[in-house]
Design a protein around this motif. Structure first.
Motif, short mmCIF file in Angstrom:
data_model
loop_
_atom_site.label_atom_id
_atom_site.label_comp_id
_atom_site.label_asym_id
_atom_site.label_seq_id
_atom_site.Cartn_x
_atom_site.Cartn_y
_atom_site.Cartn_z
N ARG A 1 -10.26 -4.72 -3.00
CA ARG A 1 -8.95 -5.09 -2.46
C ARG A 1 -8.34 -3.84 -1.85
NH1 ARG A 1 -3.71 -5.61 -5.59
NH2 ARG A 1 -5.05 -5.01 -7.31
N VAL A 2 -7.85 -3.97 -0.61
CA VAL A 2 -7.22 -2.86 0.10
C VAL A 2 -5.84 -3.32 0.53
CG1 VAL A 2 -7.37 -1.28 2.06
CG2 VAL A 2 -9.46 -2.06 0.93
N GLU A 3 -4.84 -2.50 0.23
CA GLU A 3 -3.46 -2.81 0.59
C GLU A 3 -2.85 -1.66 1.38
OE1 GLU A 3 -2.17 -5.65 -3.14
OE2 GLU A 3 -1.61 -3.53 -3.21
N ILE B 1 0.97 -10.37 12.80
CA ILE B 1 1.09 -9.92 14.19
C ILE B 1 0.55 -10.97 15.14
CG2 ILE B 1 0.32 -8.18 15.86
CD1 ILE B 1 0.55 -6.13 13.58
N GLY B 2 -0.54 -11.60 14.75
CA GLY B 2 -1.05 -12.73 15.51
C GLY B 2 -2.10 -12.43 16.55
N THR C 1 6.09 -4.76 10.76
CA THR C 1 5.51 -5.80 9.92
C THR C 1 5.48 -5.37 8.46
OG1 THR C 1 4.19 -6.68 11.74
CG2 THR C 1 3.44 -7.20 9.51
N LEU C 2 5.06 -4.13 8.21
CA LEU C 2 5.03 -3.63 6.83
C LEU C 2 6.43 -3.49 6.27
CD1 LEU C 2 2.12 -1.05 7.03
CD2 LEU C 2 2.13 -3.23 5.79
N GLN D 1 -3.42 -10.13 6.08
CA GLN D 1 -2.01 -10.53 6.14
C GLN D 1 -1.30 -9.85 7.31
OE1 GLN D 1 -1.25 -9.29 2.05
NE2 GLN D 1 -0.71 -11.42 1.54
N ILE D 2 -1.63 -8.58 7.55
CA ILE D 2 -1.04 -7.86 8.68
C ILE D 2 -1.50 -8.52 9.98
CG2 ILE D 2 -0.90 -5.67 9.93
CD1 ILE D 2 -1.43 -4.29 7.18
#
Length: 133
Positions: A78-80, A46-47, A30-31, A41-42
């Motif tokens: 904010r974490v990325e 993935i769902g 995914t990344l 968002q991850i």
């Protein structure tokens, strides 16, 4: 004869234990496919991963140096997450496994069905391909 007895430093057991879970490879793919992403968002990509399992998986991958977690001093914080060089170096091997799985999925599922062990696995019919670079 080579063997893989339980040893403290058996690389096969050690790495497969970490990457052989249900979610790690999906997070890495995914990344790779989407670049830097935030937690939500991850999870959305993935769902069907719970918040708890995604948290555990991200921590494990970060500990092993596969992904990097960046926290920005903002309100709200904010974490990325993004792949590291080590995570990127694993991708050709993951995609080799993915290609093998896709090429053999029909015959494996047919064999399971013939033996009465069909697995209603999620992702049947899903296509995963390397990110176009």
């Amino acid at each position: 004869m080579k063997n893989f007895h339980a040893e403290k430093n058996c690389p096969v057991r050690n790495i497969l234990c970490r990457l052989g879970d249900k979610w790690s490879i999906l997070v890495l793919i995914t990344l790779h496919a989407n670049g830097t992403l935030r937690f939500g968002q991850i999870q959305k990509a993935i769902g069907d991963i719970s918040q708890r399992m995604l948290t555990v998986t991200l921590r494990s991958l970060e500990t092993d140096g596969m992904i990097e977690r960046k926290v920005y001093a903002e309100i709200p914080p904010r974490v990325e997450y993004c792949l590291t060089g080590r995570g990127c170096s694993l991708l050709p091997h993951i995609y080799g496994l993915v290609e093998w799985a896709q090429a053999n999925m029909e015959s494996i599922l047919a064999g399971r069905k013939g033996h009465g062990t069909a697995d209603p696995a999620a992702g049947i019919g899903t296509t995963i391909s390397p990110k176009d670079d």
